[in-house]
Design a protein around this motif. Structure first.
Motif, PDB file in Angstrom:
ATOM      1  N   UNK A 166       0.831  -1.204   0.000  1.00  0.00           N
ATOM      2  CA  UNK A 166       0.000   0.000   0.000  1.00  0.00           C
ATOM      3  C   UNK A 166       0.867   1.256   0.000  1.00  0.00           C
ATOM      4  N   UNK A 167       1.944   1.239   0.762  1.00  0.00           N
ATOM      5  CA  UNK A 167       2.831   2.398   0.808  1.00  0.00           C
ATOM      6  C   UNK A 167       3.461   2.654  -0.558  1.00  0.00           C
ATOM      7  N   UNK A 168       3.872   1.601  -1.245  1.00  0.00           N
ATOM      8  CA  UNK A 168       4.451   1.760  -2.591  1.00  0.00           C
ATOM      9  C   UNK A 168       3.440   2.420  -3.514  1.00  0.00           C
ATOM     10  N   UNK A 169       2.198   1.959  -3.472  1.00  0.00           N
ATOM     11  CA  UNK A 169       1.153   2.531  -4.337  1.00  0.00           C
ATOM     12  C   UNK A 169       0.857   3.975  -3.952  1.00  0.00           C
ATOM     13  N   UNK A 170       0.629   4.211  -2.667  1.00  0.00           N
ATOM     14  CA  UNK A 170       0.239   5.552  -2.219  1.00  0.00           C
ATOM     15  C   UNK A 170       1.335   6.585  -2.485  1.00  0.00           C
ATOM     16  N   UNK A 171       2.582   6.172  -2.343  1.00  0.00           N
ATOM     17  CA  UNK A 171       3.698   7.099  -2.521  1.00  0.00           C
ATOM     18  C   UNK A 171       4.157   7.189  -3.976  1.00  0.00           C
ATOM     19  N   UNK A 172       3.629   6.297  -4.816  1.00  0.00           N
ATOM     20  CA  UNK A 172       3.988   6.327  -6.235  1.00  0.00           C
ATOM     21  C   UNK A 172       5.418   5.897  -6.504  1.00  0.00           C
ATOM     22  N   UNK A 173       5.924   4.964  -5.690  1.00  0.00           N
ATOM     23  CA  UNK A 173       7.316   4.536  -5.843  1.00  0.00           C
ATOM     24  C   UNK A 173       7.444   3.476  -6.934  1.00  0.00           C
ATOM     25  N   UNK A 174       8.635   3.380  -7.474  1.00  0.00           N
ATOM     26  CA  UNK A 174       8.941   2.394  -8.507  1.00  0.00           C
ATOM     27  C   UNK A 174       9.074   1.008  -7.891  1.00  0.00           C
ATOM     28  N   UNK A 232      10.003   8.336   4.059  1.00  0.00           N
ATOM     29  CA  UNK A 232       8.581   8.407   3.713  1.00  0.00           C
ATOM     30  C   UNK A 232       7.928   7.033   3.792  1.00  0.00           C
ATOM     31  N   UNK A 233       8.629   6.019   3.315  1.00  0.00           N
ATOM     32  CA  UNK A 233       8.106   4.654   3.371  1.00  0.00           C
ATOM     33  C   UNK A 233       7.903   4.214   4.819  1.00  0.00           C
ATOM     34  N   UNK A 234       8.919   4.447   5.656  1.00  0.00           N
ATOM     35  CA  UNK A 234       8.840   4.029   7.058  1.00  0.00           C
ATOM     36  C   UNK A 234       7.690   4.726   7.776  1.00  0.00           C
TER      37      UNK A 234
END
Length: 248
Positions: A166-174, A232-234
């Motif tokens: 969810x964090x990857x999606x919400x933050x728009x990370x690769x 940001x991920x943490x």
């Protein structure tokens, strides 16, 4: 000693109180004295009170490698946690449900880690935990390299995989930089996993490039973007896992 004192001084600036956890373990080099550093939010926290989660890293540096400073493999996790602690000082309800732990003795004394050599600090901490256990722990290891490729272990519990995804999606990370390993990883999360704690190990692909455990692991390979994303991920994960209400 200077490293632990520095961590204490920085954490105190943000309202965290530290306690050392010293212990001695037998190693291939004989008995060695280790020191983990624990931190809780507030002026007089009770370190016997249960917390919901742990945020951890290791602070030792592998010995016997010429020119090796451990800028990424060791120091980067501590740096990311210090900044996270600063930000969480403005969110006292969350901070109060968390313990920060800086492990000593993650690295093996022999060239390669095995079940008997390495993870000294995390094994000691995990074995000493009293019921009720923390619900989860997040471990940061090698999180500051420019062009990092974070790969969580294949054995990550679904509960922690969900908040990570969810964090990857919400933050728009690769997903190239934030993915899942195809294999299990032996790191400081394992002793907690063995005690039934849900774990999330954020660790760089140390086989990517030729920097790991060499003199190339110095401050020059670190990148601002990597630290920003790790932070940001943490925080995103902690805010999913920790309720925004006073600890009970």
């Amino acid at each position: 000693r200077r490293q632990i004192d520095y961590l204490k001084e920085e954490l105190a600036k943000y309202g965290w109180t530290c306690r050392e956890q010293g212990f001695e373990k037998e190693t291939p080099q004989g008995p060695v004295r280790f020191v983990n550093l624990r931190a809780r939010f507030g002026k007089t926290p009770n370190f016997l009170d249960p917390v919901r989660g742990l945020l951890t890293c290791h602070i030792d540096t592998k010995q016997g490698i010429d020119g090796f400073t451990g800028a990424n493999d060791g120091a980067s996790g501590a740096a990311a946690i210090l900044e996270t602690a600063r930000i969480l000082s403005g969110e006292p309800a969350r901070a109060g449900n968390l313990e920060l732990v800086f492990f000593d003795g993650e690295e093996s004394f022999a060239e390669h880690m095995d079940s008997d050599d390495g993870l000294y600090g995390s094994r000691h901490y995990a074995s000493a935990m009293q019921q009720p256990l923390p619900k989860w722990m997040i471990n940061l290891d090698m999180v500051g390299r420019q062009g990092k490729k974070i790969r969580i272990p294949s054995m990550t519990p679904q509960s922690m995989y969900r908040v990570y995804s969810r964090a990857i999606r919400d933050l728009g990370y690769s997903t190239e930089e934030w993915g899942v390993s195809g294999y299990a990883i032996l790191d400081d999360h394992v002793p907690f996993m063995e005690r039934g704690v849900d774990t999330l190990n954020l660790i760089d692909d140390f086989q990517d490039g030729n920097w790991w455990h060499t003199s190339k692991d110095n401050i020059g390979i670190l990148g601002e973007k990597s630290f920003q994303q790790t932070g940001e991920m943490t925080l995103h994960i902690l805010r999913q896992l920790l309720p925004d209400q006073p600890a009970t």
